[in-house]
Design a protein around this motif. Structure first.
Motif, mmCIF file in Angstrom:
data_model
loop_
_atom_site.group_PDB
_atom_site.id
_atom_site.type_symbol
_atom_site.label_atom_id
_atom_site.label_comp_id
_atom_site.label_asym_id
_atom_site.label_seq_id
_atom_site.Cartn_x
_atom_site.Cartn_y
_atom_site.Cartn_z
ATOM 1 N N HIS A 172 0.832 -1.208 0.000
ATOM 2 C CA HIS A 172 0.000 0.000 0.000
ATOM 3 C C HIS A 172 0.866 1.256 0.000
ATOM 4 C CE1 HIS A 172 -2.309 -3.197 1.995
ATOM 5 N NE2 HIS A 172 -3.403 -2.554 1.681
ATOM 6 N N VAL A 173 0.278 2.354 -0.449
ATOM 7 C CA VAL A 173 0.851 3.690 -0.296
ATOM 8 C C VAL A 173 -0.300 4.630 0.044
ATOM 9 C CG1 VAL A 173 2.793 3.323 -1.881
ATOM 10 C CG2 VAL A 173 0.673 4.325 -2.746
ATOM 11 N N PRO A 174 0.001 5.774 0.666
ATOM 12 C CA PRO A 174 -1.073 6.737 0.930
ATOM 13 C C PRO A 174 -1.626 7.295 -0.375
ATOM 14 C CG PRO A 174 0.917 7.275 2.178
ATOM 15 C CD PRO A 174 1.286 6.200 1.209
ATOM 16 N N ARG A 175 -2.914 7.540 -0.405
ATOM 17 C CA ARG A 175 -3.580 8.109 -1.591
ATOM 18 C C ARG A 175 -2.881 9.394 -2.022
ATOM 19 N NH1 ARG A 175 -5.343 10.795 -5.119
ATOM 20 N NH2 ARG A 175 -7.451 10.934 -5.949
ATOM 21 N N SER A 176 -2.423 10.184 -1.057
ATOM 22 C CA SER A 176 -1.787 11.466 -1.363
ATOM 23 C C SER A 176 -0.461 11.312 -2.100
ATOM 24 C CB SER A 176 -1.569 12.273 -0.079
ATOM 25 O OG SER A 176 -0.698 11.567 0.789
ATOM 26 N N ALA A 177 0.154 10.132 -2.062
ATOM 27 C CA ALA A 177 1.425 9.917 -2.756
ATOM 28 C C ALA A 177 1.227 9.701 -4.254
ATOM 29 C CB ALA A 177 2.156 8.708 -2.164
ATOM 30 N N LEU A 178 0.006 9.404 -4.655
ATOM 31 C CA LEU A 178 -0.281 9.120 -6.062
ATOM 32 C C LEU A 178 -0.661 10.391 -6.815
ATOM 33 C CD1 LEU A 178 -2.422 5.902 -5.539
ATOM 34 C CD2 LEU A 178 -0.014 6.045 -6.180
ATOM 35 N N GLU B 68 -2.803 12.853 -9.242
ATOM 36 C CA GLU B 68 -4.234 12.986 -9.494
ATOM 37 C C GLU B 68 -4.546 12.300 -10.819
ATOM 38 O OE1 GLU B 68 -6.793 14.042 -7.602
ATOM 39 O OE2 GLU B 68 -5.228 14.113 -6.085
ATOM 40 N N PRO B 69 -5.636 11.546 -10.871
ATOM 41 C CA PRO B 69 -5.976 10.850 -12.115
ATOM 42 C C PRO B 69 -6.404 11.837 -13.205
ATOM 43 C CG PRO B 69 -7.697 10.524 -10.468
ATOM 44 C CD PRO B 69 -6.587 11.272 -9.801
ATOM 45 N N ASP B 70 -6.253 11.402 -14.445
ATOM 46 C CA ASP B 70 -6.715 12.200 -15.577
ATOM 47 C C ASP B 70 -8.236 12.269 -15.555
ATOM 48 O OD1 ASP B 70 -4.122 12.542 -16.510
ATOM 49 O OD2 ASP B 70 -4.207 10.768 -17.789
ATOM 50 N N GLU B 71 -8.783 13.176 -16.365
ATOM 51 C CA GLU B 71 -10.227 13.287 -16.480
ATOM 52 C C GLU B 71 -10.780 11.941 -16.948
ATOM 53 O OE1 GLU B 71 -13.559 15.896 -18.894
ATOM 54 O OE2 GLU B 71 -11.499 16.609 -18.806
ATOM 55 N N ASP B 72 -11.896 11.542 -16.388
ATOM 56 C CA ASP B 72 -12.550 10.264 -16.693
ATOM 57 C C ASP B 72 -11.745 9.057 -16.232
ATOM 58 O OD1 ASP B 72 -14.817 11.442 -17.706
ATOM 59 O OD2 ASP B 72 -14.075 11.439 -19.760
ATOM 60 N N GLU B 73 -10.798 9.251 -15.306
ATOM 61 C CA GLU B 73 -10.109 8.147 -14.648
ATOM 62 C C GLU B 73 -10.315 8.334 -13.156
ATOM 63 O OE1 GLU B 73 -6.016 7.988 -15.756
ATOM 64 O OE2 GLU B 73 -6.460 7.297 -17.769
ATOM 65 N N PHE B 74 -10.397 7.210 -12.437
ATOM 66 C CA PHE B 74 -10.714 7.274 -11.018
ATOM 67 C C PHE B 74 -9.930 6.205 -10.276
ATOM 68 C CE2 PHE B 74 -14.398 8.191 -13.663
ATOM 69 C CZ PHE B 74 -14.685 9.487 -13.287
#
Length: 174
Positions: free
Chosen positions: A82-88, A90-96
């Motif tokens: 795992h990694v913290p969400r904040s380390a990733l 931001e997804p492109d538009e229409d990606e989640f």
């Protein structure tokens, strides 16, 4: 929103005899080592990646800053990293990210409530949203046609479920 942990890889085995691991990356394999230390489900650091390279297949070969042996890596086979969400990024538009969808309110095209997103599944043929709601569990393909509206900021999505297929209409005997 808190800073949830995201599973980005799983240890699938050891590579060589110098403590490298083969990982199955769930996302951008090229960047799997760039998000900081790998954590367990409780947020405790497990290993810190140093380098990552392609194995020529689906796996990624990763070396670590900590001294680990082949045997230690083999004992960790199956471990989710795992990694913290904040380390990733931001997804492109229409990606989640799946975690961004969990808990969202779902409604039908007419505005009636359909429930909440309980889980996102990937069985190999595309993502499926599992909703829990007034009519029990509902599984919806996560496509633009079946989910035409996703509003992360409002924690809301609109569903347009495909019509159910009747087995008799397809010539299948039951």
């Amino acid at each position: 929103m808190t800073n949830p942990l995201i599973v980005i890889a799983a240890i699938v085995g050891a590579h060589g005899v110098r403590g490298e691991a083969k990982l199955r990356a769930f996302g951008d394999a090229a960047n799997v080592a760039s998000y900081g230390p790998f954590l367990d489900k409780d947020g405790k650091a497990i290993l810190t990646p140093k380098t990552a390279r392609s194995s020529g297949g689906e796996a990624v070969i990763v070396s670590f800053k900590e001294p680990v042996t082949r045997e230690q890596i083999m004992a960790m086979k199956g471990t989710l990293l795992h990694v913290p969400r904040s380390a990733l990024p931001e997804p492109d538009e229409d990606e989640f990210y799946y975690t961004d969808l969990i808990g969202m309110h779902a409604e039908h095209m007419d505005g009636s409530p359909a429930g909440r997103v309980k889980a996102v599944h990937d069985f190999g043929a595309g993502d499926i949203l599992e909703l829990t709601g007034p009519d029990g569990a509902l599984f919806i393909p996560f496509t633009r046609e079946a989910v035409p509206v996703v509003e992360i900021a409002k924690s809301r999505l609109v569903i347009n479920p495909p019509e159910a297929i009747n087995a008799d209409d397809e010539g299948v005997e039951g």
